[in-house]
Design an enzyme around this catalytic site. Structure first.
Site, mmCIF file in Angstrom:
data_model
loop_
_atom_site.group_PDB
_atom_site.id
_atom_site.type_symbol
_atom_site.label_atom_id
_atom_site.label_comp_id
_atom_site.label_asym_id
_atom_site.label_seq_id
_atom_site.Cartn_x
_atom_site.Cartn_y
_atom_site.Cartn_z
ATOM 1 N N GLU A 1 -6.175 2.902 5.178
ATOM 2 C CA GLU A 1 -7.466 2.225 5.040
ATOM 3 C C GLU A 1 -7.822 1.436 6.288
ATOM 4 O O GLU A 1 -6.955 0.813 6.898
ATOM 5 C CB GLU A 1 -7.418 1.245 3.862
ATOM 6 C CG GLU A 1 -7.137 1.897 2.521
ATOM 7 C CD GLU A 1 -6.893 0.869 1.419
ATOM 8 O OE1 GLU A 1 -6.980 -0.353 1.698
ATOM 9 O OE2 GLU A 1 -6.603 1.296 0.284
ATOM 10 N N GLY B 1 -2.096 4.484 -3.979
ATOM 11 C CA GLY B 1 -2.956 3.390 -4.424
ATOM 12 C C GLY B 1 -3.090 3.426 -5.936
ATOM 13 O O GLY B 1 -2.851 4.460 -6.559
ATOM 14 N N ASP C 1 -20.607 1.255 -2.797
ATOM 15 C CA ASP C 1 -19.254 0.672 -2.793
ATOM 16 C C ASP C 1 -18.663 0.592 -1.394
ATOM 17 O O ASP C 1 -17.461 0.794 -1.204
ATOM 18 C CB ASP C 1 -18.328 1.451 -3.732
ATOM 19 C CG ASP C 1 -17.156 0.596 -4.233
ATOM 20 O OD1 ASP C 1 -17.218 -0.650 -4.091
ATOM 21 O OD2 ASP C 1 -16.187 1.167 -4.754
ATOM 22 N N ARG D 1 -4.505 6.317 -10.648
ATOM 23 C CA ARG D 1 -3.803 6.136 -9.382
ATOM 24 C C ARG D 1 -4.142 7.284 -8.450
ATOM 25 O O ARG D 1 -4.658 8.313 -8.876
ATOM 26 C CB ARG D 1 -2.297 6.066 -9.620
ATOM 27 C CG ARG D 1 -1.695 7.309 -10.283
ATOM 28 C CD ARG D 1 -0.184 7.153 -10.531
ATOM 29 N NE ARG D 1 0.103 5.896 -11.194
ATOM 30 C CZ ARG D 1 1.020 5.014 -10.754
ATOM 31 N NH1 ARG D 1 1.751 5.292 -9.695
ATOM 32 N NH2 ARG D 1 1.221 3.889 -11.397
ATOM 33 N N PHE E 1 -7.993 2.381 -13.925
ATOM 34 C CA PHE E 1 -7.817 3.484 -14.872
ATOM 35 C C PHE E 1 -7.134 4.696 -14.249
ATOM 36 O O PHE E 1 -7.280 5.811 -14.725
ATOM 37 C CB PHE E 1 -9.134 3.876 -15.572
ATOM 38 C CG PHE E 1 -10.341 3.876 -14.683
ATOM 39 C CD1 PHE E 1 -10.684 5.004 -13.970
ATOM 40 C CD2 PHE E 1 -11.138 2.746 -14.581
ATOM 41 C CE1 PHE E 1 -11.808 5.011 -13.158
ATOM 42 C CE2 PHE E 1 -12.267 2.745 -13.768
ATOM 43 C CZ PHE E 1 -12.602 3.881 -13.054
#
Length: 351
Positions: free
Chosen positions: A128, A51, A167, A57, A55
């Site tokens: 995911e 992914g 989140d 990976r 800023f």
């Protein structure tokens, strides 16, 4: 509820209290004295990007000494500074190294070099929830409830430590080999007693009080749980539009429409979670999380069995052995460049 059932509920709530008190002790020891610099880049073989973000990976890596696979989050210090995410990044690492719960991804090592910060986490090969949800379309209510229960327990744990997650979304929930959830990405998590004011999160999942720039508390996580349960059971989120501003208008309006296939218990729970009025939102009332755990939609849920991972998962991801990445998308690979001079040493000294 009969006397016996009420007594059982009471003793369960007591043992949860004891569990959380002990958990807080364990957390605070590590929170006050964080582990630092527990590995080095040379100890890992980099295999594939899982992914990418603004800023950094995440890469699948192999620990050369043990042969274990991990997910390595690589953050470019200069980009973190440019995007004003220093505080969020330091929070993420400090929190992750201190927490311990069955449905939170484990931070195994962390370190930094001249250019980057590295967080090495347990690799969760199932991918995911987002990709499985999009492929299947929507989850049945029992399937959605199985995942929702794990999030409820996870938030109960985090909130007892004064942590807000901020989140929640299907992209941040990984499915492990047993079909259980691993919550990942603590980039927006924060230790807060009382209220906070930072605007952060994902448009579709933002609580009204965040949008309205009010001080907010852990109740924002319970709102986001409502959005997640809706999206799992419907296949799309309750508030969506082309532009964030249009999404925000829908969120603060306090109006939600439900698909006709939603059960009445599910609709009732969601009306209480997607409640604009904080004085009425479930999770934020005097009974706290118990209003949610004792709701009719969760009547069949054995909370202890979920915590102990004894409930059979509705879905096990296909998995061809350690290091299999078939449940993740492909990304363009890029060299990891490390400068000969230290960048942003001051800003990240505590990492």
């Amino acid at each position: 509820m009969g006397n016996a059932a009420a007594a059982k509920k009471g003793s369960e709530q007591e043992s949860v209290k004891e569990f959380l008190a002990k958990a807080k002790e364990d957390f605070l020891k590590k929170w006050e004295n964080p582990a630092q610099n527990t590995a080095h880049l040379d100890q890992f073989e980099r295999i594939k990007t899982l992914g990418t973000g603004s800023f950094g990976r995440v890469m699948l890596v192999k620990h050369t000494e043990t042969g274990n696979h991990y997910a390595m989050k690589i953050l470019d210090k200069q980009k973190v500074v440019k995007l004003k995410q220093i505080e969020h990044t330091l929070n993420e690492k400090r929190i992750l190294q201190a927490v311990n719960f069955p449905f939170l991804v484990k931070l195994e090592f962390s370190f930094k070099d001249n250019s980057n910060l590295y967080m090495v986490m347990e690799y969760v090969p199932g991918g995911e929830m987002f990709s499985h949800l999009r492929r299947i379309g929507r989850f049945s209510e029992p399937h959605a409830r199985f995942y929702a229960a794990q999030i409820v327990l996870t938030f109960e744990y985090l909130h007892s430590l004064d942590l807000i997650y901020r989140d929640l979304k299907p992209e941040n929930l990984l499915i492990d080999q047993q079909g259980y959830i691993q919550v990942t990405d603590f980039g927006f998590a924060k230790r807060v007693k009382g209220r906070t004011w930072t605007l952060c999160g994902t448009p579709e999942y933002l609580a009204p009080e965040i949008i309205l720039s009010k001080g907010y508390n852990k109740a924002v996580d319970w709102w986001a749980l409502g959005v997640l349960i809706y999206e799992m059971a419907a296949g799309y989120p309750p508030f969506f539009a082309d532009q964030p501003i249009q999404i925000y208008e829908k969120i603060v309006s306090g109006k939600v429409r439900f698909p006709s296939h939603f059960s009445s218990d599910l609709k009732d729970l969601l009306r209480n979670l997607l409640q604009v009025d904080l004085t009425k939102r479930f999770g934020n009332l005097k009974n706290g999380v118990n209003d949610i755990k004792n709701h009719k939609w969760f009547a069949t849920t054995d909370w202890i069995a979920i915590y102990q991972r004894k409930v059979e998962a509705p879905f096990i991801p296909k998995f061809k052995g350690p290091g299999d990445t078939s449940n993740f998308d492909d990304y363009e690979e890029e060299e990891i460049r490390v400068s000969i001079n230290e960048k942003c040493g001051k800003e990240f000294s505590e990492f």
